[in-house]
Design a protein around this motif. Structure first.
Motif, short mmCIF file in Angstrom:
data_model
loop_
_atom_site.label_atom_id
_atom_site.label_comp_id
_atom_site.label_asym_id
_atom_site.label_seq_id
_atom_site.Cartn_x
_atom_site.Cartn_y
_atom_site.Cartn_z
N ASP A 1 -5.02 -1.49 -12.71
CA ASP A 1 -3.65 -1.11 -12.35
C ASP A 1 -3.45 -1.11 -10.83
OD1 ASP A 1 -3.82 1.35 -14.95
OD2 ASP A 1 -2.76 -0.57 -15.03
N THR A 2 -4.52 -1.32 -10.09
CA THR A 2 -4.42 -1.35 -8.64
C THR A 2 -3.51 -2.48 -8.19
OG1 THR A 2 -6.61 -0.38 -8.31
CG2 THR A 2 -5.73 -1.72 -6.51
N ALA A 3 -2.50 -2.14 -7.40
CA ALA A 3 -1.52 -3.13 -6.96
C ALA A 3 -0.50 -2.46 -6.05
CB ALA A 3 -0.79 -3.76 -8.15
N MET A 4 0.34 -3.29 -5.43
CA MET A 4 1.54 -2.79 -4.77
C MET A 4 2.61 -2.73 -5.85
SD MET A 4 2.68 -1.84 -1.79
CE MET A 4 1.87 -2.71 -0.45
N TYR A 5 3.26 -1.59 -5.95
CA TYR A 5 4.28 -1.39 -6.96
C TYR A 5 5.66 -1.44 -6.31
CZ TYR A 5 0.95 -0.30 -10.61
OH TYR A 5 -0.06 -0.40 -11.55
N TYR A 6 6.55 -2.23 -6.91
CA TYR A 6 7.89 -2.44 -6.38
C TYR A 6 8.96 -1.95 -7.35
CZ TYR A 6 5.54 -5.61 -3.14
OH TYR A 6 4.72 -6.15 -2.19
N CYS A 7 9.96 -1.31 -6.80
CA CYS A 7 11.15 -0.94 -7.55
C CYS A 7 12.15 -2.08 -7.46
CB CYS A 7 11.72 0.34 -6.91
SG CYS A 7 13.28 0.91 -7.59
N ALA A 8 12.86 -2.35 -8.56
CA ALA A 8 13.83 -3.43 -8.60
C ALA A 8 15.09 -2.96 -9.31
CB ALA A 8 13.24 -4.64 -9.32
N TYR B 1 13.44 -12.75 -11.74
CA TYR B 1 14.79 -13.25 -11.45
C TYR B 1 15.88 -12.46 -12.15
CZ TYR B 1 14.09 -15.89 -15.84
OH TYR B 1 13.84 -16.26 -17.13
N ASN B 2 15.50 -11.51 -13.01
CA ASN B 2 16.50 -10.65 -13.66
C ASN B 2 16.96 -9.53 -12.74
OD1 ASN B 2 16.54 -12.06 -16.08
ND2 ASN B 2 14.91 -10.84 -16.98
N PHE B 3 16.33 -9.40 -11.56
CA PHE B 3 16.63 -8.30 -10.66
C PHE B 3 17.01 -8.84 -9.28
CE2 PHE B 3 15.44 -4.80 -13.34
CZ PHE B 3 14.59 -5.39 -14.26
N GLU B 4 18.08 -8.29 -8.74
CA GLU B 4 18.61 -8.80 -7.47
C GLU B 4 18.08 -8.02 -6.26
OE1 GLU B 4 22.83 -8.82 -7.37
OE2 GLU B 4 22.95 -9.69 -5.36
N TYR B 5 17.85 -6.74 -6.43
CA TYR B 5 17.48 -5.89 -5.29
C TYR B 5 16.06 -5.38 -5.44
CZ TYR B 5 22.53 -5.92 -4.82
OH TYR B 5 23.84 -6.33 -4.69
N TRP B 6 15.39 -5.26 -4.30
CA TRP B 6 13.97 -4.88 -4.31
C TRP B 6 13.66 -3.89 -3.21
CZ3 TRP B 6 10.55 -6.74 -7.94
CH2 TRP B 6 11.04 -7.76 -8.76
N GLY B 7 12.71 -2.98 -3.52
CA GLY B 7 12.21 -2.09 -2.50
C GLY B 7 11.05 -2.72 -1.75
N GLN B 8 10.48 -1.96 -0.83
CA GLN B 8 9.40 -2.46 0.02
C GLN B 8 8.02 -2.27 -0.61
OE1 GLN B 8 9.88 -4.21 2.98
NE2 GLN B 8 11.92 -4.20 2.06
N GLY B 9 7.93 -1.44 -1.60
CA GLY B 9 6.67 -1.27 -2.31
C GLY B 9 5.90 -0.02 -1.91
N THR B 10 5.07 0.44 -2.84
CA THR B 10 4.16 1.55 -2.60
C THR B 10 2.82 1.20 -3.23
OG1 THR B 10 3.87 3.96 -2.80
CG2 THR B 10 4.91 2.86 -4.66
N GLN B 11 1.74 1.45 -2.52
CA GLN B 11 0.42 1.01 -2.95
C GLN B 11 -0.20 2.01 -3.91
OE1 GLN B 11 -1.32 -1.87 -2.24
NE2 GLN B 11 -2.92 -1.14 -3.65
N VAL B 12 -0.75 1.49 -5.00
CA VAL B 12 -1.51 2.29 -5.96
C VAL B 12 -2.92 1.71 -6.03
CG1 VAL B 12 -1.78 2.92 -8.38
CG2 VAL B 12 0.49 2.96 -7.32
N THR B 13 -3.90 2.57 -5.80
CA THR B 13 -5.30 2.15 -5.84
C THR B 13 -6.05 3.03 -6.82
OG1 THR B 13 -5.20 1.41 -3.54
CG2 THR B 13 -7.39 1.73 -4.51
N VAL B 14 -6.68 2.41 -7.80
CA VAL B 14 -7.44 3.15 -8.82
C VAL B 14 -8.90 2.75 -8.70
CG1 VAL B 14 -7.64 3.72 -11.25
CG2 VAL B 14 -5.41 3.09 -10.30
N SER B 15 -9.75 3.73 -8.46
CA SER B 15 -11.17 3.45 -8.30
C SER B 15 -11.92 3.81 -9.58
CB SER B 15 -11.73 4.23 -7.12
OG SER B 15 -11.51 5.62 -7.30
N SER B 16 -12.99 3.10 -9.82
CA SER B 16 -13.77 3.33 -11.04
C SER B 16 -14.83 4.39 -10.84
CB SER B 16 -14.43 2.02 -11.47
OG SER B 16 -15.25 1.54 -10.42
#
Length: 121
Positions: free
Chosen positions: A86-93, A106-121
């Motif tokens: 699940d580790t990734a940059m997460y974006y709101c749209a 392409y179903n979304f017109e507007y986007w945020g800048q993202g927030t990083q999620v890091t999951v360690s094992s």
């Protein structure tokens, strides 16, 4: 001017939880969360429309929950049982007029800048 501002990302161990938030400045019919890991394409995670209909990627079903607080103009993504993948940059749209159960960018017109999620094992 449309603004989408994500927050709530961070580092967590596998099995843990995080809640992402997306503060918005407008009214949208559809809103969603996407994520992008290094070297990979941006992929849809979940989406919700103004009627409360939701859709999820198979990889997160049963673990993630998308919701909206219309009074606060805020979109949420509750993420439980997190995995290293699940580790990734997460974006709101957001999209003003349309809904699709298909989580395509392409179903979304507007986007945020993202927030990083890091999951360690």
């Amino acid at each position: 001017q449309v603004q989408l501002v994500e927050s709530g990302g961070g580092s967590v161990q596998a099995g843990g939880s995080l809640r992402l938030s997306c503060a918005t400045s407008g009214d949208f019919y559809s809103m969603g969360w996407f994520r992008q890991a290094p070297g990979k394409e941006r992929e849809g995670v979940a989406a919700i429309n103004s009627d409360g209909i939701t859709t999820y990627a198979d990889s997160v079903k049963g673990r993630f929950t998308i919701s909206k607080d219309n009074a606060k103009n805020t979109l949420y993504l509750q993420m439980n049982s997190l995995k290293p993948e699940d580790t990734a940059m997460y974006y709101c749209a957001a999209e003003r007029w349309r809904w699709s159960s298909h989580l395509f960018r392409y179903n979304f017109e507007y986007w945020g800048q993202g927030t990083q999620v890091t999951v360690s094992s």
